[in-house]
Write a protein that holds these residues in place. Structure first.
Motif, PDB file in Angstrom:
ATOM      1  N   THR A 351      19.907  -9.197  61.598  1.00 47.17           N
ATOM      2  CA  THR A 351      20.814  -8.284  60.889  1.00 47.17           C
ATOM      3  C   THR A 351      22.046  -7.938  61.702  1.00 47.17           C
ATOM      4  OG1 THR A 351      19.645  -6.354  61.760  1.00 47.17           O
ATOM      5  CG2 THR A 351      18.869  -7.260  59.661  1.00 47.17           C
ATOM      6  N   GLU A 355      25.779  -5.611  61.021  1.00 47.19           N
ATOM      7  CA  GLU A 355      25.722  -4.246  61.534  1.00 47.19           C
ATOM      8  C   GLU A 355      26.534  -4.033  62.800  1.00 47.19           C
ATOM      9  OE1 GLU A 355      21.652  -3.410  62.142  1.00 47.19           O
ATOM     10  OE2 GLU A 355      21.160  -3.188  60.014  1.00 47.19           O
ATOM     11  N   THR A 391      22.930  -1.345  68.224  1.00 49.35           N
ATOM     12  CA  THR A 391      23.557  -0.594  67.141  1.00 49.35           C
ATOM     13  C   THR A 391      22.968   0.803  67.037  1.00 49.35           C
ATOM     14  OG1 THR A 391      23.937  -2.637  65.912  1.00 49.35           O
ATOM     15  CG2 THR A 391      24.054  -0.597  64.669  1.00 49.35           C
ATOM     16  N   ARG A 467      31.443   2.482  65.544  1.00 48.26           N
ATOM     17  CA  ARG A 467      30.926   1.526  64.569  1.00 48.26           C
ATOM     18  C   ARG A 467      31.663   1.666  63.248  1.00 48.26           C
ATOM     19  NH1 ARG A 467      24.790   1.479  62.019  1.00 48.26           N
ATOM     20  NH2 ARG A 467      25.104  -0.283  60.601  1.00 48.26           N
ATOM     21  N   GLN A 469      31.371   1.180  59.302  1.00 46.02           N
ATOM     22  CA  GLN A 469      30.356   1.034  58.270  1.00 46.02           C
ATOM     23  C   GLN A 469      30.773  -0.036  57.277  1.00 46.02           C
ATOM     24  OE1 GLN A 469      27.531   2.586  58.454  1.00 46.02           O
ATOM     25  NE2 GLN A 469      28.082   3.903  60.183  1.00 46.02           N
ATOM     26  N   LYS A 472      26.190  -2.784  52.537  1.00 47.02           N
ATOM     27  CA  LYS A 472      24.926  -3.447  52.878  1.00 47.02           C
ATOM     28  C   LYS A 472      24.860  -4.824  52.228  1.00 47.02           C
ATOM     29  CE  LYS A 472      20.011  -2.472  53.191  1.00 47.02           C
ATOM     30  NZ  LYS A 472      18.935  -1.534  52.857  1.00 47.02           N
TER      31      LYS A 472
END
Length: 477
Positions: A351, A355, A391, A467, A469, A472
């Motif tokens: 993932t 991410e 992360t 980070r 966003q 998803k």
């Protein structure tokens, strides 16, 4: 500061209000007392005169009638002693201890005509008396029960009005003091903001000249100083960059002459000396390149700070995939890793690609990772170098670990200083600018460089970046 100034001024105004109110209320109380004193003494003297001339029953009946009329009209009691008889009207009681005391004093030819000062908290009644008779003996006395309630109500009303009036005036003066304090202190706050901005972002802000003439002059001086310091810093950065750039031409010409000289020299001694010159030229070229990159990183840091306020963070137009940058740098450095005997491993789960997105300029992130990888290959040859992305909800950590000599605790505190190198690596070519460049670039992208120990051996260097966003299930191109 404004609150402290208002607290001091408010305290002084409160003291003034209390003093003025006390003086005015004392004056009102004294005037009311004097007015009641004069009126009641006049009435008392009139009854003394009437009682002293009363000689028969008819006169006493007329005196009693006049006493009753007075008591009904003013709601005050009267006790007149004449010819061993007591005439009473109103609510006064002859058996009351206070009445007995004042009647006894009158029998001894003692006047009691003073009325206590009337205040909002005073009693509602007072007793006054005066004897009458001839020069040889006391024939009687008149005792009056004075009703102080109307006068006390007037004093209370006047005192309340005075208190409200003085408090209102004090509040108005406090508002004026607040406006005055704001007028005086606003330029000081702007001066503080300007100095803070100059300290943190090395960028001056224009100051509006406000307040008293002295503060206006101070604002002009601070503005001039801030502009001079900002200009000086800008000139220093430009001088470093231009000097480094301009030195490249003579260094390149010198490199060309050295190459031509190598073609002409044949003896070993001369070639050995020429080789030392080439090493120094390579070191000089490396130093110039490092200085240029450091100047560029510090310029980026200054620009980044000047483009954002204390409450907002400036981001690039689009986020960058740390996974992709690391993969590209591993591929680019693989040939050098084989030459130095290093093994590059990349720790990432399935993932990570969706991410590991960070708010960072792609070229800046590439520079930072490249610097750290080159340092690891240089100072930890023949070892395994691990790269990873960790992360968290708000940040992503790009981690590079090696198994080289590492740094001691005191040395770790100095890592990131310009031109600083550990004693253990002084023999290895380098400029001492690599970590400084990464530190400036990380801070220019609202990030942080963390240098620590990798367990028993080696370094663990972390680039912590905000980070970004992403929806998803989406991947980066």
């Amino acid at each position: 500061m404004r609150i402290r100034v208002l607290a001091v001024l408010g305290s002084l105004l409160l003291v003034i209000v209390v003093l003025v109110s006390s003086v005015l209320m004392q004056s009102v109380s004294s005037d009311a007392t004097a007015d009641v004193q004069v009126n009641r003494l006049s009435s008392l003297n009139r009854f003394v005169q009437v009682a002293s001339h009363a000689s028969g029953n008819d006169d006493l009946e007329m005196l009693q009638l006049e006493m009753d009329t007075y008591s009904q009209l003013y709601n005050e009691g009267l006790l007149i002693v004449v010819d061993d008889r007591q005439l009473i009207s109103g609510d006064i009681r002859a058996d009351d201890a206070a009445v007995k005391e004042i009647v006894g004093a009158a029998a001894l030819n003692l006047d009691r005509t003073e009325i206590p000062e009337i205040s909002p908290l005073t009693e509602t009644v007072a007793l006054i008396s005066r004897p009458f008779g001839n020069s040889a003996q006391v024939l009687g006395s008149v005792t009056m029960q004075v009703n102080l309630e109307p006068a006390r109500a007037r004093v209370l009303q006047a005192s309340a009005f005075i208190l409200v009036l003085t408090l209102s005036i004090g509040f108005i003066f406090l508002l004026l003091a607040d406006r005055l304090a704001t007028w005086v202190l606003r330029p000081l706050h702007r001066l503080d903001d300007s100095v803070q901005l100059l300290t943190q972002m090395h960028q001056p802000i224009p100051l509006v000249e406000q307040g008293p003439p002295e503060l206006r002059a101070l604002s002009r001086s601070v503005s001039s100083m801030a502009q001079t310091m900002a200009t000086s810093r800008q000139q220093q950065q430009e001088l470093i960059a231009e000097t480094s750039h301009q030195l490249r031409n003579p260094v390149a010409a010198l490199r060309l002459r050295v190459d031509l000289l190598r073609m002409r020299l044949t003896d070993e001694a001369s070639l050995a000396g020429l080789h030392a010159v080439e090493n120094e030229l390579a070191r000089l070229e490396m130093l110039l390149d490092g200085v240029l990159r450091l100047a560029s990183a510090e310029h980026r840091l200054t620009e980044q700070k000047s483009d954002k306020t204390d409450t907002e963070v400036a981001h690039p137009e689009k986020p960058t995939s740390a996974f992709q940058i690391l993969a590209e740098e591993i591929e680019r450095q693989s040939a050098m890793a084989q030459k130095t005997g290093n093994t590059l491993t990349f720790e990432a789960d399935s993932t990570s690609a969706s991410e590991d997105v960070v708010w960072c300029h792609e070229f800046d992130l590439q520079q930072m990772v490249s610097e750290l990888l080159e340092n690891a290959l240089k100072y930890a040859p023949g070892t395994e170098i691990k790269l990873a992305v960790h992360t968290s909800p708000t940040t992503n950590d790009i981690v590079i670990c090696d198994q080289g000599p590492g740094l001691g605790k005191a040395e770790l505190e100095r890592a990131g200083e310009r031109f600083w190198r550990a004693e253990s690596v002084r023999g290895t070519p380098g400029t001492g600018l690599g970590l400084a460049i990464v530190d400036r670039l990380a801070r220019a992208n609202s990030g942080q460089l963390i240098v620590g120990s990798n367990g028993d051996a080696g370094l663990k260097v972390i680039i912590r970046l905000p980070r970004a966003q992403t929806p998803k299930g989406t991947d980066h191109e």
